[in-house]
Scaffold this active site. Structure first.
Site, mmCIF file in Angstrom:
data_model
loop_
_atom_site.group_PDB
_atom_site.id
_atom_site.type_symbol
_atom_site.label_atom_id
_atom_site.label_comp_id
_atom_site.label_asym_id
_atom_site.label_seq_id
_atom_site.Cartn_x
_atom_site.Cartn_y
_atom_site.Cartn_z
ATOM 1 N N ASP A 187 0.779 -1.194 -0.017
ATOM 2 C CA ASP A 187 0.161 0.108 -0.073
ATOM 3 C C ASP A 187 0.897 1.299 -0.090
ATOM 4 O O ASP A 187 1.772 1.411 0.790
ATOM 5 C CB ASP A 187 -0.903 -0.053 1.024
ATOM 6 C CG ASP A 187 -1.857 1.138 1.090
ATOM 7 O OD1 ASP A 187 -3.039 0.641 0.698
ATOM 8 O OD2 ASP A 187 -1.723 1.997 2.044
ATOM 9 N N ASN A 195 -2.894 12.872 -3.368
ATOM 10 C CA ASN A 195 -4.038 13.413 -4.236
ATOM 11 C C ASN A 195 -4.629 14.813 -3.546
ATOM 12 O O ASN A 195 -4.845 15.476 -4.419
ATOM 13 C CB ASN A 195 -5.141 12.295 -4.149
ATOM 14 C CG ASN A 195 -4.965 11.538 -5.141
ATOM 15 O OD1 ASN A 195 -4.535 11.680 -6.238
ATOM 16 N ND2 ASN A 195 -5.747 10.308 -5.249
ATOM 17 N N HIS A 200 -5.133 15.137 -8.479
ATOM 18 C CA HIS A 200 -5.235 13.593 -9.151
ATOM 19 C C HIS A 200 -4.197 13.450 -10.209
ATOM 20 O O HIS A 200 -4.036 12.483 -10.357
ATOM 21 C CB HIS A 200 -6.826 13.383 -9.654
ATOM 22 C CG HIS A 200 -7.667 13.454 -8.525
ATOM 23 N ND1 HIS A 200 -7.787 12.257 -7.638
ATOM 24 C CD2 HIS A 200 -8.322 14.126 -7.779
ATOM 25 C CE1 HIS A 200 -8.571 12.369 -6.696
ATOM 26 N NE2 HIS A 200 -9.098 13.598 -6.568
ATOM 27 N N ASP A 204 -2.020 10.348 -10.278
ATOM 28 C CA ASP A 204 -2.172 8.907 -11.197
ATOM 29 C C ASP A 204 -0.715 8.871 -11.754
ATOM 30 O O ASP A 204 -0.162 7.516 -12.067
ATOM 31 C CB ASP A 204 -2.800 9.570 -12.389
ATOM 32 C CG ASP A 204 -4.397 9.460 -12.219
ATOM 33 O OD1 ASP A 204 -4.605 8.999 -11.019
ATOM 34 O OD2 ASP A 204 -5.118 10.033 -13.072
ATOM 35 N N GLU A 230 -4.795 2.286 -4.222
ATOM 36 C CA GLU A 230 -3.395 2.488 -4.044
ATOM 37 C C GLU A 230 -2.656 1.338 -3.481
ATOM 38 O O GLU A 230 -1.698 1.175 -2.915
ATOM 39 C CB GLU A 230 -2.953 3.665 -3.351
ATOM 40 C CG GLU A 230 -3.049 3.852 -2.040
ATOM 41 C CD GLU A 230 -4.567 4.292 -1.332
ATOM 42 O OE1 GLU A 230 -5.406 4.298 -2.200
ATOM 43 O OE2 GLU A 230 -4.813 4.741 -0.315
#
Ligand SMILES: [Mg+2]
Length: 322
Positions: A187, A195, A200, A204, A230
């Protein structure tokens, strides 16, 4: 003229005819029409070439030949649907309808009765090429669909379904053959913060780069997939505790080693992992394994993140949660 290999292969034709006069005549027509010709005199040689590497995709086969007859060559070829499709035009002196129908049952695409009209032969070969082109675009579309069904479109690595399938496969393999395997639940740390503060697009970019580093870090026979948000799942066949830990550490280090280049400047990322191992002497069901890895991941987060924790073997085999 430079042509891509695929195009070249479609311009190559195999002629198989035991009659040298007919063979030469065919070869000279085809050469005149721009085909690259391979001419052989018997069915076995024809089959060998058609099943070999870089085989021509068009074949003109005589019906009656020594070794193997045209329809049998075709039948043997069709028994291997994994090989690229070859369009087969059967040449025959026979004109009994029932015979021709039998030829079609062997997988022949089309036929031409001897003596043939050269314009008709040319036209039928062009039809063959059209069919090959259609068949090719169909295969490409299928591959694209298969890729989309098994891959995560943002990161390009396996999706949740595909990595869980790899885990189930590995578990079945273990039940048959024994041996240990491990899983890693990874994770990204503070991803929500990335974010929220960087947007975003940056998020990404981080996901894509992390996926890339995971994919680079695993061995050829491991499977890594995006498990959710994630979170990533890695299935590591033939691995005990220390092997799984070595793999997880290698990935952890590669993720923290370099900031991710993202819009608005580099972003530093780290990841925490929870590991669980299914031993050959006490195999653990996939759901239990994931549950254990998830607990270990929770511990890794709790102990300060950017670290790997391994689950201890359960004393009793739990039943999977419903
Ligand atoms: Mg013949």
């Amino acid at each position: 003229m430079n042509m891509p290999t695929e195009e070249k292969q479609k311009r190559r034709v195999l002629i198989a005819d035991d009659d040298p006069v007919s063979r030469c005549m065919l070869a000279s027509f085809l050469a005149k029409w721009g085909y690259e010709v391979i001419a052989v005199g018997d069915g076995l040689e024809a089959l060998r070439i058609l099943q070999g590497p870089d085989a021509p995709r068009l074949a003109v086969l005589d019906w009656v030949m020594p070794g193997l007859e045209g329809p049998q060559v075709c039948q043997r070829m069709r028994a291997h649907p994994d090989l690229p499709y070859v369009y087969v035009l059967l040449l025959t002196a026979r004109n009994e309808k029932t015979d021709l129908l039998r030829g079609l049952e062997f997988g022949v695409d089309d036929y031409l009765t001897k003596p043939f009209d050269s314009r008709e032969l040319r036209g039928r070969l062009q039809v063959g090429q059209r069919i090959l082109n259609l068949q090719e675009s169909l295969v490409e579309a299928q591959e694209e669909l298969r890729f989309r069904a098994t891959h995560d479109l943002l990161t390009g690595i396996s999706n949740r379904g595909a990595v869980l399938e790899a885990l189930n496969r590995e578990y079945s393999r273990q039940k048959r053959e024994g041996g240990s395997f491990g899983i890693i639940l990874l994770d990204l740390d503070h991803f929500k913060y990335v974010n929220d503060t960087r947007g975003h697009l940056c998020g990404d970019a981080v996901l894509r780069e992390a996926s890339h580093r995971i994919a680079e870090g695993i061995r050829p026979y491991d499977t890594a997939g995006r498990y959710g948000g994630e979170e990533f799942l890695i299935v590591a066949p033939a691995s005990d505790e220390s092997g799984t830990m070595a793999l997880a550490e290698r990935i952890r280090i590669s993720i923290e080693s370099l900031p991710v280049e993202a819009e608005g400047g580099p972003a530093t990322i780290t990841a925490s992992s929870g590991l669980a191992v299914s031993r050959g002497d006490s195999p653990l069901e996939p759901q239990i394994l994931i549950h254990l890895a998830d607990d270990a991941l929770y511990r890794a987060k709790d102990k300060g993140r950017n670290r790997c924790e391994i689950a201890s073997q359960p004393d009793v085999i739990l039943t999977p949660p419903r």
